[in-house]
Scaffold this motif. Structure first.
Motif, PDB file in Angstrom:
ATOM      1  N   LYS A 184      27.062  31.508  44.705  1.00 29.23           N
ATOM      2  CA  LYS A 184      28.088  31.643  45.750  1.00 29.23           C
ATOM      3  C   LYS A 184      28.794  33.002  45.682  1.00 29.23           C
ATOM      4  N   LEU A 185      28.856  33.567  44.484  1.00 28.23           N
ATOM      5  CA  LEU A 185      29.586  34.830  44.321  1.00 28.23           C
ATOM      6  C   LEU A 185      28.745  36.055  44.657  1.00 28.23           C
ATOM      7  N   LYS A 186      27.447  35.941  44.408  1.00 28.40           N
ATOM      8  CA  LYS A 186      26.588  37.118  44.397  1.00 28.40           C
ATOM      9  C   LYS A 186      26.727  38.021  45.637  1.00 28.40           C
ATOM     10  N   LEU A 187      26.541  37.441  46.813  1.00 30.57           N
ATOM     11  CA  LEU A 187      26.569  38.275  48.019  1.00 30.57           C
ATOM     12  C   LEU A 187      27.984  38.770  48.316  1.00 30.57           C
ATOM     13  N   ALA A 192      33.603  32.178  36.295  1.00 30.57           N
ATOM     14  CA  ALA A 192      32.411  32.842  36.834  1.00 30.57           C
ATOM     15  C   ALA A 192      32.799  34.154  37.517  1.00 30.57           C
ATOM     16  N   ALA A 193      33.892  34.138  38.277  1.00 32.36           N
ATOM     17  CA  ALA A 193      34.338  35.351  38.980  1.00 32.36           C
ATOM     18  C   ALA A 193      34.762  36.422  37.978  1.00 32.36           C
ATOM     19  N   ALA A 216      30.868  42.212  34.907  1.00 33.96           N
ATOM     20  CA  ALA A 216      29.473  42.654  34.776  1.00 33.96           C
ATOM     21  C   ALA A 216      29.125  43.753  35.774  1.00 33.96           C
ATOM     22  N   ILE A 217      29.722  43.709  36.969  1.00 33.38           N
ATOM     23  CA  ILE A 217      29.381  44.756  37.936  1.00 33.38           C
ATOM     24  C   ILE A 217      30.547  45.715  38.167  1.00 33.38           C
ATOM     25  N   PHE A 262      37.607  38.146  29.773  1.00 34.48           N
ATOM     26  CA  PHE A 262      36.708  38.974  30.594  1.00 34.48           C
ATOM     27  C   PHE A 262      37.491  39.980  31.430  1.00 34.48           C
ATOM     28  N   GLY A 263      38.775  40.067  31.172  1.00 34.18           N
ATOM     29  CA  GLY A 263      39.573  41.104  31.837  1.00 34.18           C
ATOM     30  C   GLY A 263      40.274  40.663  33.107  1.00 34.18           C
ATOM     31  N   MET A 264      40.203  39.380  33.430  1.00 38.68           N
ATOM     32  CA  MET A 264      40.866  38.941  34.665  1.00 38.68           C
ATOM     33  C   MET A 264      42.380  38.950  34.489  1.00 38.68           C
ATOM     34  N   LYS A 265      43.087  39.491  35.479  1.00 36.17           N
ATOM     35  CA  LYS A 265      44.552  39.424  35.485  1.00 36.17           C
ATOM     36  C   LYS A 265      44.953  38.109  36.155  1.00 36.17           C
ATOM     37  N   LEU A 266      45.777  37.354  35.475  1.00 31.89           N
ATOM     38  CA  LEU A 266      46.165  36.043  36.014  1.00 31.89           C
ATOM     39  C   LEU A 266      47.560  36.102  36.632  1.00 31.89           C
ATOM     40  N   HIS A 267      47.674  35.505  37.805  1.00 31.18           N
ATOM     41  CA  HIS A 267      48.986  35.329  38.452  1.00 31.18           C
ATOM     42  C   HIS A 267      49.159  33.851  38.697  1.00 31.18           C
ATOM     43  N   PHE A 268      50.282  33.325  38.277  1.00 31.72           N
ATOM     44  CA  PHE A 268      50.501  31.890  38.465  1.00 31.72           C
ATOM     45  C   PHE A 268      51.351  31.650  39.704  1.00 31.72           C
ATOM     46  N   ALA A 269      50.960  30.654  40.478  1.00 29.75           N
ATOM     47  CA  ALA A 269      51.712  30.321  41.696  1.00 29.75           C
ATOM     48  C   ALA A 269      52.075  28.839  41.631  1.00 29.75           C
ATOM     49  N   SER A 270      53.313  28.531  41.895  1.00 26.10           N
ATOM     50  CA  SER A 270      53.735  27.123  41.909  1.00 26.10           C
ATOM     51  C   SER A 270      52.835  26.363  42.881  1.00 26.10           C
TER      52      SER A 270
END
Ligand SMILES: *Cc1c(COP(=O)(O)O)cnc(C)c1O
Length: 284
Positions: A29-32, A58-59, A65-66, A92-100
């Motif tokens: 689902k992510l590839k394209l 996965a994201a 990776a890319i 993996f370097g993702m920045k997390l933002h939390f939303a109520s």
């Protein structure tokens, strides 16, 4: 598999074995969408998910990776201890933002907060037409002799992709893991063209075991039994419920003996990490 001898042929497409992290349908689902982000010169992708979301990990992994920055908008207040899933995404370097929970439901207003950033936005669960198009690639492992292709449905994006890629004589069956998500057929049709909408497909309800991610003892027992008999590990959210549904439908003679069924094992074994150790016989 022949756990019901004398029944139709049943094979399982083990996408869970493709990759230890981006295993399963999320990669397709992510590839394209990631390619699209690159082509449009974005340097970052942003997406949404819960604390146990396979899509978030996965994201994060695929973005790294890319060489795309990744931002995860996570449903709920920031916990003192991050879930294993979120720890992995962060690693993996993702920045997390939390939303109520309330704020999270208004995706447009969240996107507005980041309107100065050049983010490429990906819907929760990877749901989009491009997401579905990427799923067609699964047919490299499903030949035309299969009469039924069965998958679990969350957003229905994977199912839409399987419908897109199916031959006119094949039927795609989706097992709805949500309770009361009655609009799903409509949502799937949004991802299909007029010609694709008349292909053969069906969503079957009633195998949610109490609702999304609910896992009563009867489901855990089924997962252990399935593993003992077929060495097939499944997850509590999607694939265990799909396999149970297939088993039950075969018992009800839903399929003719001549049917040839391909079940899509869409991965998602991370979901089991929320369980206490030793609940499952195959580790988690
Ligand atoms: C996300 C996921 C699904 C649901 O996919 P949709 O395209 O949202 O319907 C099914 N199985 C597994 C293992 C998943 O992680």
């Amino acid at each position: 598999m022949n756990f019901l001898p004398g029944g139709p042929q049943l094979d399982v497409l083990r996408l869970d074995m493709l990759h230890p992290i981006v295993s399963g349908n999320k990669w397709f689902k992510l590839k394209l969408q990631l390619q699209d982000a690159k082509q449009k010169n974005h340097t970052a992708i942003a997406t949404f998910g819960g604390a146990f979301s396979n899509h978030i990990v996965a994201a994060a992994f695929a973005g790294k990776a890319i060489n795309l920055q990744t931002i995860g908008i996570i449903r709920g207040e920031e916990p003192t201890l991050l879930s294993h899933t979120l720890q992995q995404a962060q690693a993996f370097g993702m920045k997390l933002h939390f939303a109520s929970r309330e704020g999270y439901s208004n995706k447009d207003s969240i996107k507005k907060q980041f309107s100065n950033e050049n983010f490429y936005w990906i819907n929760e669960g990877g749901c989009s037409i491009l997401g579905a198009e990427g799923v067609k690639e699964m047919y490299q492992w499903i030949d035309d002799s299969y009469t039924h292709i069965v998958c679990a449905t969350g957003t229905g994006t994977m199912m839409a992709g399987l419908i897109k890629g199916s031959k006119s004589e094949q039927q795609v069956i989706g097992i709805n893991v949500f309770k009361g998500y009655n609009n799903i057929v409509n949502d799937i049709e949004q991802l299909l063209t007029a010609e694709e909408k008349v292909k053969r497909f069906k969503v079957i309800n009633g195998y949610d075991f109490g609702g999304y991610a609910k896992h009563p003892q009867a489901l855990l027992d089924w997962m252990n039994a399935l593993y003992n008999k077929e060495q097939l590990p499944t997850d509590i959210v999607y694939t265990s419920k799909m396999m149970y549904a297939i088993y039950d439908l075969i018992q009800q003679n839903y399929f003719t003996k001549e049917s040839k069924i391909m079940a899509i094992h869409s991965g998602g074994l991370q979901g089991n990490l929320s369980l206490k150790e030793s609940v499952l016989k195959f580790g988690n």
